[in-house]
Design a protein around this motif. Structure first.
Motif, PDB file in Angstrom:
ATOM      1  N   LEU A   1       6.068 -93.031 -46.751  1.00 44.91           N
ATOM      2  CA  LEU A   1       7.020 -93.947 -46.785  1.00 44.91           C
ATOM      3  C   LEU A   1       8.521 -93.186 -46.668  1.00 44.91           C
ATOM      4  CD1 LEU A   1       5.218 -94.216 -50.055  1.00 44.91           C
ATOM      5  CD2 LEU A   1       5.242 -96.099 -48.306  1.00 44.91           C
ATOM      6  N   SER A   2       9.245 -92.703 -46.665  1.00 49.48           N
ATOM      7  CA  SER A   2      10.090 -91.365 -46.257  1.00 49.48           C
ATOM      8  C   SER A   2      10.857 -92.468 -44.432  1.00 49.48           C
ATOM      9  CB  SER A   2      10.338 -90.496 -46.468  1.00 49.48           C
ATOM     10  OG  SER A   2       9.726 -90.032 -47.758  1.00 49.48           O
ATOM     11  N   ASP A   3       9.636 -93.047 -43.633  1.00 49.15           N
ATOM     12  CA  ASP A   3      10.292 -93.714 -42.953  1.00 49.15           C
ATOM     13  C   ASP A   3      10.225 -91.540 -41.533  1.00 49.15           C
ATOM     14  OD1 ASP A   3      10.052 -95.046 -40.973  1.00 49.15           O
ATOM     15  OD2 ASP A   3      12.442 -95.077 -41.138  1.00 49.15           O
ATOM     16  N   ARG A   4       9.798 -91.121 -41.698  1.00 50.68           N
ATOM     17  CA  ARG A   4       9.127 -89.993 -40.407  1.00 50.68           C
ATOM     18  C   ARG A   4       8.097 -89.801 -40.556  1.00 50.68           C
ATOM     19  NH1 ARG A   4      10.823 -86.087 -45.861  1.00 50.68           N
ATOM     20  NH2 ARG A   4       8.756 -86.089 -45.965  1.00 50.68           N
ATOM     21  N   ASP A   5       8.234 -89.134 -39.133  1.00 49.57           N
ATOM     22  CA  ASP A   5       6.611 -89.093 -37.971  1.00 49.57           C
ATOM     23  C   ASP A   5       6.126 -87.796 -39.181  1.00 49.57           C
ATOM     24  OD1 ASP A   5       8.018 -90.937 -36.489  1.00 49.57           O
ATOM     25  OD2 ASP A   5       9.091 -89.307 -34.881  1.00 49.57           O
ATOM     26  N   VAL A   6       4.477 -88.019 -39.174  1.00 47.89           N
ATOM     27  CA  VAL A   6       3.820 -87.147 -40.301  1.00 47.89           C
ATOM     28  C   VAL A   6       2.392 -86.204 -38.565  1.00 47.89           C
ATOM     29  CG1 VAL A   6       1.970 -87.183 -41.202  1.00 47.89           C
ATOM     30  CG2 VAL A   6       4.192 -88.702 -42.365  1.00 47.89           C
ATOM     31  N   PHE A   7       2.465 -86.004 -38.937  1.00 48.36           N
ATOM     32  CA  PHE A   7       1.651 -84.796 -38.110  1.00 48.36           C
ATOM     33  C   PHE A   7       0.881 -83.838 -38.633  1.00 48.36           C
ATOM     34  CE2 PHE A   7      -0.416 -81.205 -35.653  1.00 48.36           C
ATOM     35  CZ  PHE A   7      -1.689 -82.153 -34.570  1.00 48.36           C
ATOM     36  N   ALA A   8      -0.782 -84.301 -39.653  1.00 48.22           N
ATOM     37  CA  ALA A   8      -0.779 -84.179 -40.858  1.00 48.22           C
ATOM     38  C   ALA A   8      -2.964 -82.847 -39.733  1.00 48.22           C
ATOM     39  CB  ALA A   8      -1.755 -85.738 -41.754  1.00 48.22           C
ATOM     40  N   VAL A   9      -2.152 -82.106 -40.295  1.00 46.41           N
ATOM     41  CA  VAL A   9      -3.326 -80.691 -39.484  1.00 46.41           C
ATOM     42  C   VAL A   9      -4.761 -80.526 -41.097  1.00 46.41           C
ATOM     43  CG1 VAL A   9      -4.306 -78.811 -38.715  1.00 46.41           C
ATOM     44  CG2 VAL A   9      -2.844 -80.324 -37.780  1.00 46.41           C
ATOM     45  N   LEU A  10      -5.255 -81.023 -41.140  1.00 47.15           N
ATOM     46  CA  LEU A  10      -6.286 -80.646 -42.327  1.00 47.15           C
ATOM     47  C   LEU A  10      -7.424 -80.676 -42.362  1.00 47.15           C
ATOM     48  CD1 LEU A  10      -4.720 -83.714 -44.492  1.00 47.15           C
ATOM     49  CD2 LEU A  10      -3.991 -81.406 -44.858  1.00 47.15           C
ATOM     50  N   PRO A  11      -8.819 -80.326 -42.653  1.00 50.85           N
ATOM     51  CA  PRO A  11      -9.945 -79.610 -42.630  1.00 50.85           C
ATOM     52  C   PRO A  11     -10.754 -80.811 -42.665  1.00 50.85           C
ATOM     53  CG  PRO A  11      -8.887 -79.128 -44.589  1.00 50.85           C
ATOM     54  CD  PRO A  11      -8.243 -79.188 -43.963  1.00 50.85           C
ATOM     55  N   THR A  12     -12.043 -81.085 -42.024  1.00 44.72           N
ATOM     56  CA  THR A  12     -12.905 -82.181 -41.773  1.00 44.72           C
ATOM     57  C   THR A  12     -13.254 -82.569 -43.548  1.00 44.72           C
ATOM     58  OG1 THR A  12     -13.259 -81.061 -39.337  1.00 44.72           O
ATOM     59  CG2 THR A  12     -14.968 -82.607 -40.688  1.00 44.72           C
ATOM     60  N   GLY A  13     -12.902 -83.653 -43.437  1.00 43.29           N
ATOM     61  CA  GLY A  13     -13.598 -84.203 -44.430  1.00 43.29           C
ATOM     62  C   GLY A  13     -12.783 -83.637 -46.193  1.00 43.29           C
ATOM     63  N   PHE A  14     -11.623 -83.548 -45.492  1.00 42.53           N
ATOM     64  CA  PHE A  14     -10.338 -83.096 -47.277  1.00 42.53           C
ATOM     65  C   PHE A  14      -9.483 -84.979 -47.480  1.00 42.53           C
ATOM     66  CE2 PHE A  14      -6.386 -82.352 -48.048  1.00 42.53           C
ATOM     67  CZ  PHE A  14      -6.458 -80.995 -48.709  1.00 42.53           C
ATOM     68  N   GLY A  15     -10.075 -85.941 -46.345  1.00 48.41           N
ATOM     69  CA  GLY A  15      -9.255 -86.937 -46.652  1.00 48.41           C
ATOM     70  C   GLY A  15      -8.105 -87.659 -46.076  1.00 48.41           C
ATOM     71  N   LYS A  16      -8.102 -87.492 -44.559  1.00 48.80           N
ATOM     72  CA  LYS A  16      -6.856 -87.303 -44.110  1.00 48.80           C
ATOM     73  C   LYS A  16      -6.906 -89.136 -43.782  1.00 48.80           C
ATOM     74  CE  LYS A  16      -7.943 -85.120 -40.198  1.00 48.80           C
ATOM     75  NZ  LYS A  16      -9.033 -83.694 -41.133  1.00 48.80           N
ATOM     76  N   THR A  17      -8.332 -90.012 -43.560  1.00 43.11           N
ATOM     77  CA  THR A  17      -8.135 -91.580 -43.583  1.00 43.11           C
ATOM     78  C   THR A  17      -7.508 -91.586 -45.053  1.00 43.11           C
ATOM     79  OG1 THR A  17     -10.439 -91.504 -42.410  1.00 43.11           O
ATOM     80  CG2 THR A  17      -9.771 -93.120 -43.607  1.00 43.11           C
ATOM     81  N   LEU A  18      -8.238 -91.808 -45.746  1.00 45.63           N
ATOM     82  CA  LEU A  18      -7.479 -91.882 -47.314  1.00 45.63           C
ATOM     83  C   LEU A  18      -5.459 -92.094 -46.967  1.00 45.63           C
ATOM     84  CD1 LEU A  18      -7.036 -93.438 -49.756  1.00 45.63           C
ATOM     85  CD2 LEU A  18      -7.429 -90.593 -50.533  1.00 45.63           C
ATOM     86  N   CYS A  19      -4.994 -91.401 -46.559  1.00 49.08           N
ATOM     87  CA  CYS A  19      -3.407 -91.078 -45.778  1.00 49.08           C
ATOM     88  C   CYS A  19      -2.969 -91.703 -45.241  1.00 49.08           C
ATOM     89  CB  CYS A  19      -2.968 -89.359 -45.157  1.00 49.08           C
ATOM     90  SG  CYS A  19      -3.265 -88.475 -46.555  1.00 49.08           S
ATOM     91  N   TYR A  20      -4.352 -92.947 -44.427  1.00 48.02           N
ATOM     92  CA  TYR A  20      -3.242 -93.735 -43.670  1.00 48.02           C
ATOM     93  C   TYR A  20      -4.126 -95.044 -44.033  1.00 48.02           C
ATOM     94  CZ  TYR A  20      -7.924 -93.573 -40.641  1.00 48.02           C
ATOM     95  OH  TYR A  20      -8.747 -93.761 -39.655  1.00 48.02           O
ATOM     96  N   ALA A  21      -5.346 -95.283 -44.844  1.00 44.42           N
ATOM     97  CA  ALA A  21      -6.314 -96.068 -45.302  1.00 44.42           C
ATOM     98  C   ALA A  21      -5.256 -97.175 -46.782  1.00 44.42           C
ATOM     99  CB  ALA A  21      -7.395 -95.945 -45.706  1.00 44.42           C
ATOM    100  N   CYS A  22      -4.520 -96.095 -47.423  1.00 41.03           N
ATOM    101  CA  CYS A  22      -3.775 -96.837 -48.206  1.00 41.03           C
ATOM    102  C   CYS A  22      -2.454 -97.353 -47.915  1.00 41.03           C
ATOM    103  CB  CYS A  22      -3.559 -95.820 -49.784  1.00 41.03           C
ATOM    104  SG  CYS A  22      -2.392 -94.214 -49.342  1.00 41.03           S
ATOM    105  N   LEU A  23      -1.970 -96.633 -46.998  1.00 40.33           N
ATOM    106  CA  LEU A  23      -0.781 -97.231 -46.569  1.00 40.33           C
ATOM    107  C   LEU A  23      -0.939 -99.455 -46.449  1.00 40.33           C
ATOM    108  CD1 LEU A  23       0.340 -94.866 -44.051  1.00 40.33           C
ATOM    109  CD2 LEU A  23       0.952 -95.351 -45.783  1.00 40.33           C
TER     110      LEU A  23
END
Length: 146
Positions: A24-46
């Protein structure tokens, strides 16, 4: 009801919140999070968040483009997100006219489908998409060889 609750979650983990705020701050994001952590939610809500923050009704609905190198992951994520009420499309699977009209909040593609088919690249650079794409997500990037 907020965007996260609409997707069936009660709250975000701090790492998820940081990822979303960075988008939302218009920055590039590189998210490294464990399997099953919820990375999909990070973009699904966008798409929901971007549309909610949009102050004018004249702004086109938001679209998030997700590149995932594994078709089985695309199908699993698409079905999961559809079950949560999102409009999800897949290049090469859904009807081309619906994709071209920008009817989906999240559009999945494998790199091969996107880069080997000129028609999809043309569609994604059309006025419809250039005014609606809010994020490009590379999911499962660790599986890419190049």
């Amino acid at each position: 009801m907020n965007c996260i609750q609409k997707l069936g979650y009660t709250k975000l983990k701090p790492e998820q919140m940081n990822v979303i705020i960075s988008f939302l701050s218009d920055r590039d994001v590189f998210a490294v999070l464990p399997t099953g952590f919820g990375k999909t939610l990070c973009y699904a809500c966008l798409p929901l968040v971007f549309d909610k923050l949009s102050r004018t009704k004249e702004v086109n609905p938001s679209i998030v483009l997700v590149l995932t190198p594994l078709n089985v992951i695309i199908r699993d994520q698409a079905e999961n997100l559809k079950a949560r009420g999102l409009k999800v499309g897949m290049l090469g699977v859904d009807k081309e006219n619906e994709l071209a009209a920008g009817m989906f909040q999240i559009v999945f593609s494998s790199p091969e489908i996107l880069f080997m088919s000129r028609r999809w690249r043309v569609m994604l650079t059309s006025e419809t998409y250039s005014s609606c794409i809010r994020a490009l997500i590379i999911d499962e990037a660790h599986t890419c060889k190049q």
